[in-house]
Structures are given as structure tokens and as C-alpha cells.
Design a protein around this motif. Structure first.
Motif, short mmCIF file in Angstrom:
data_model
loop_
_atom_site.label_atom_id
_atom_site.label_comp_id
_atom_site.label_asym_id
_atom_site.label_seq_id
_atom_site.Cartn_x
_atom_site.Cartn_y
_atom_site.Cartn_z
N THR A 1 0.13 5.65 0.26
CA THR A 1 -0.84 6.73 0.44
C THR A 1 -0.26 8.03 -0.10
O THR A 1 0.88 8.38 0.19
CB THR A 1 -1.19 6.90 1.92
OG1 THR A 1 -1.75 5.67 2.41
CG2 THR A 1 -2.22 8.01 2.14
N TYR B 1 -6.94 13.68 -7.80
CA TYR B 1 -7.03 12.22 -7.59
C TYR B 1 -6.10 11.47 -8.55
O TYR B 1 -5.36 10.59 -8.13
CB TYR B 1 -8.49 11.78 -7.78
CG TYR B 1 -8.66 10.27 -7.82
CD1 TYR B 1 -8.73 9.53 -6.64
CD2 TYR B 1 -8.73 9.58 -9.03
CE1 TYR B 1 -8.88 8.14 -6.67
CE2 TYR B 1 -8.87 8.20 -9.06
CZ TYR B 1 -8.94 7.49 -7.89
OH TYR B 1 -9.07 6.12 -7.93
N SER C 1 -9.36 -0.71 -10.19
CA SER C 1 -8.90 -0.52 -11.58
C SER C 1 -8.36 -1.83 -12.13
O SER C 1 -7.51 -2.46 -11.52
CB SER C 1 -7.81 0.56 -11.62
OG SER C 1 -8.31 1.78 -11.13
N CYS D 1 0.83 -1.22 0.00
CA CYS D 1 0.00 0.00 0.00
C CYS D 1 0.86 1.27 0.00
O CYS D 1 1.90 1.32 0.66
CB CYS D 1 -0.91 0.02 1.22
SG CYS D 1 -1.99 -1.42 1.35
N ASN E 1 -8.06 1.60 -5.01
CA ASN E 1 -7.81 2.97 -4.57
C ASN E 1 -8.91 3.35 -3.57
O ASN E 1 -10.08 3.49 -3.96
CB ASN E 1 -7.81 3.93 -5.76
CG ASN E 1 -6.74 3.57 -6.76
OD1 ASN E 1 -5.55 3.72 -6.51
ND2 ASN E 1 -7.14 3.05 -7.92
N GLU E 2 -8.52 3.45 -2.30
CA GLU E 2 -9.50 3.74 -1.25
C GLU E 2 -9.62 5.25 -1.09
O GLU E 2 -8.62 5.94 -0.88
CB GLU E 2 -9.06 3.10 0.06
CG GLU E 2 -10.11 3.16 1.15
CD GLU E 2 -9.68 2.43 2.41
OE1 GLU E 2 -9.40 3.12 3.41
OE2 GLU E 2 -9.60 1.19 2.38
N SER F 1 -2.50 11.52 -7.53
CA SER F 1 -2.20 10.63 -6.40
C SER F 1 -2.05 9.19 -6.84
O SER F 1 -1.09 8.50 -6.48
CB SER F 1 -3.29 10.74 -5.33
OG SER F 1 -3.25 12.01 -4.70
N ILE F 2 -3.03 8.69 -7.63
CA ILE F 2 -2.97 7.28 -7.99
C ILE F 2 -1.83 7.01 -8.98
O ILE F 2 -1.23 5.93 -8.96
CB ILE F 2 -4.32 6.74 -8.52
CG1 ILE F 2 -4.75 7.41 -9.82
CG2 ILE F 2 -5.39 6.87 -7.45
CD1 ILE F 2 -5.90 6.70 -10.52
N SER G 1 1.44 6.98 -6.89
CA SER G 1 1.46 5.76 -6.06
C SER G 1 1.75 4.53 -6.90
O SER G 1 2.55 3.67 -6.51
CB SER G 1 0.11 5.58 -5.35
OG SER G 1 -0.06 6.53 -4.35
N THR H 1 -3.55 3.56 -2.29
CA THR H 1 -3.51 2.65 -3.44
C THR H 1 -2.91 1.33 -2.99
O THR H 1 -1.87 1.31 -2.33
CB THR H 1 -2.68 3.27 -4.59
OG1 THR H 1 -3.31 4.49 -5.00
CG2 THR H 1 -2.60 2.33 -5.78
N VAL I 1 -5.37 9.44 -0.79
CA VAL I 1 -5.87 8.23 -1.45
C VAL I 1 -4.89 7.10 -1.14
O VAL I 1 -3.67 7.26 -1.29
CB VAL I 1 -5.96 8.41 -2.98
CG1 VAL I 1 -6.48 7.14 -3.65
CG2 VAL I 1 -6.82 9.61 -3.34
#
Length: 213
Positions: free
Chosen positions: A68, A74, A194, A66, A107-108, A77-78, A81, A124, A122
Motif C-alpha cells: 500500500t 496515482y 494492469s 500486497c 490496484n485497488e 504510488s503504483i 509499489s 497494489t 492505493v
């Protein structure tokens, strides 16, 4: 050419692609057909007009890598990550080899109290392949944490395309309209799953509503 293609994709997410990503990108391309699904049990499917509108699933406990991030957007961030996770998957780990890709990547996300925006942070998460579940390779990047995630029961719905803050909020609202009033799922915390890489414009995603424990 492959690097230039991914550079263009990254720029649409307003991130720059470091040159050291060339190796991981090439490795991912070589192994793109070998993707291990995250295990789950389908509990029920709910159709609408002969299509599966949504599905209830149970995911077992498992170990995930994980990261963060809390970038302004958004997609930033993803993207950042997943670049970290790609390096870990491809070589930057204690066994020094390609670990193998699993899908989906999770992705929370969390909504603000008003429910009109995503909070910046976020998480991941990449599910470790079965052969590494008992003894996960240690990441070289201190930002990557190996976490044992508890069993999870979710209600999922598929959507296709880009995953921007706008599209995610829209999909969450559509899903709530479909479900109607219910106390069975959490409000404020959701998961975007995803299944395909960001270079595919009509890529498959899912919104997961998390069932109350």
C-alpha cells in the motif's frame, strides 16, 4: 540501455529509478513471455455493437503479495509499489529465486465522498503463481504483506493507455453510464487491473466494479 529506457518511463510517472532495479528489470525482460494468468470463471458477457462492452467474472480465493502506497499521484504510488513487488518476484524472497509473473496486477482504489478524486492510498496486489499458493515465499521487504483474498465477483471493462487519476475517473464514469442505475456493485471502491508493463503506451487495462457480497 534497458535501464535507461525504464528510467525514462519512471520519470514520466515522476519517480526516480534506483540503480538496484537493474537486476529485477533484466530478469523481468528475460521472462517476459512466461506470464501466468490469474484464474477466473467468466459468468456472462454483455455486448454492444458486436463488441464485448463488459464481462462478469468470478475469481477464486487466493494468496496475493500486497503493498500500500499513498503518494501524491496515482502513478507514483503504483510505480513505487510495483518496484517493491519486482524485487520480491525476482529474488528478495525466502526461496531466493525468480517466482514468475502473473497477470493482471491489481490496484485497488477508493474515491473521495464527493466521487471527484481518488484517495491517496492505493493497494497494489500481485497474485502468487500456482506453485506458491500453498506455501508463499516470505518477502524480505516488510512493506510487502502476503494476504489471502476472499473470492471476488466483478464486472470488468477493458480500456487502453495510461492510467492516470484523470483517465481512471473518466473510465469509471463511462462504465457507470453503460451500466445505468444499479445497486449490484459497490460505489467508491474499484480495481484497476494492469496486464502490461508501464513502458507500453497503449497498454491493456481493465476497470473492475466489485459486486455486492
Amino acid at each position: 540501455r534497458l535501464f535507461a529506457h525504464w528510467e525514462a518511463v519512471a520519470s514520466t510517472h515522476r519517480v526516480s529509478l534506483p540503480r538496484d532495479m537493474a537486476g529485477p528489470i533484466a530478469q523481468m525482460a528475460r521472462h517476459r513471455h512466461a506470464r501466468e494468468p490469474v484464474p477466473y470463471v467468466s459468468l456472462s458477457q454483455h455486448g454492444k455493437c458486436e463488441e464485448a462492452a463488459y464481462e462478469e467474472r468470478r475469481y477464486p480465493a487466493g494468496k496475493w503479495a500486497c503493498v500500500t502506497m499513498g503518494e501524491p499521484m496515482y502513478e507514483q504510488s503504483i510505480s513505487l509499489s510495483f518496484m517493491k513487488l519486482m524485487r520480491y518476484i525476482c529474488k528478495e524472497n525466502s526461496v531466493g529465486c525468480h517466482l514468475g509473473m502473473t497477470v493482471p496486477v491489481l490496484n485497488e482504489i477508493h474515491l473521495t465522498k464527493e466521487g471527484t478524486e481518488l484517495e491517496r492510498e492505493v493497494l497494489t496486489a500481485y497474485y502468487l503463481p500456482g506453485e506458491f499458493q500453498q506455501n508463499p515465499p516470505v518477502p524480505m521487504d516488510p512493506d510487502i504483506h502476503i494476504t489471502e483474498r476472499a473470492p471476488l465477483r466483478v464486472i470488468t471493462r477493458v480500456f487502453y493507455g495510461m492510467t492516470t487519476e484523470e483517465t481512471i475517473l473518466r473510465e469509471i464514469n463511462v462504465f457507470w453510464e453503460l451500466l445505468g442505475p444499479t445497486e449490484a456493485v459497490l460505489r467508491g471502491t474499484y480495481i484497476v487491473a494492469s496486464y502490461e508493463n508501464p513502458s507500453i503506451p497503449q497498454r491493456r487495462n481493465e476497470i473492475w466494479f466489485i459486486c455486492q457480497p
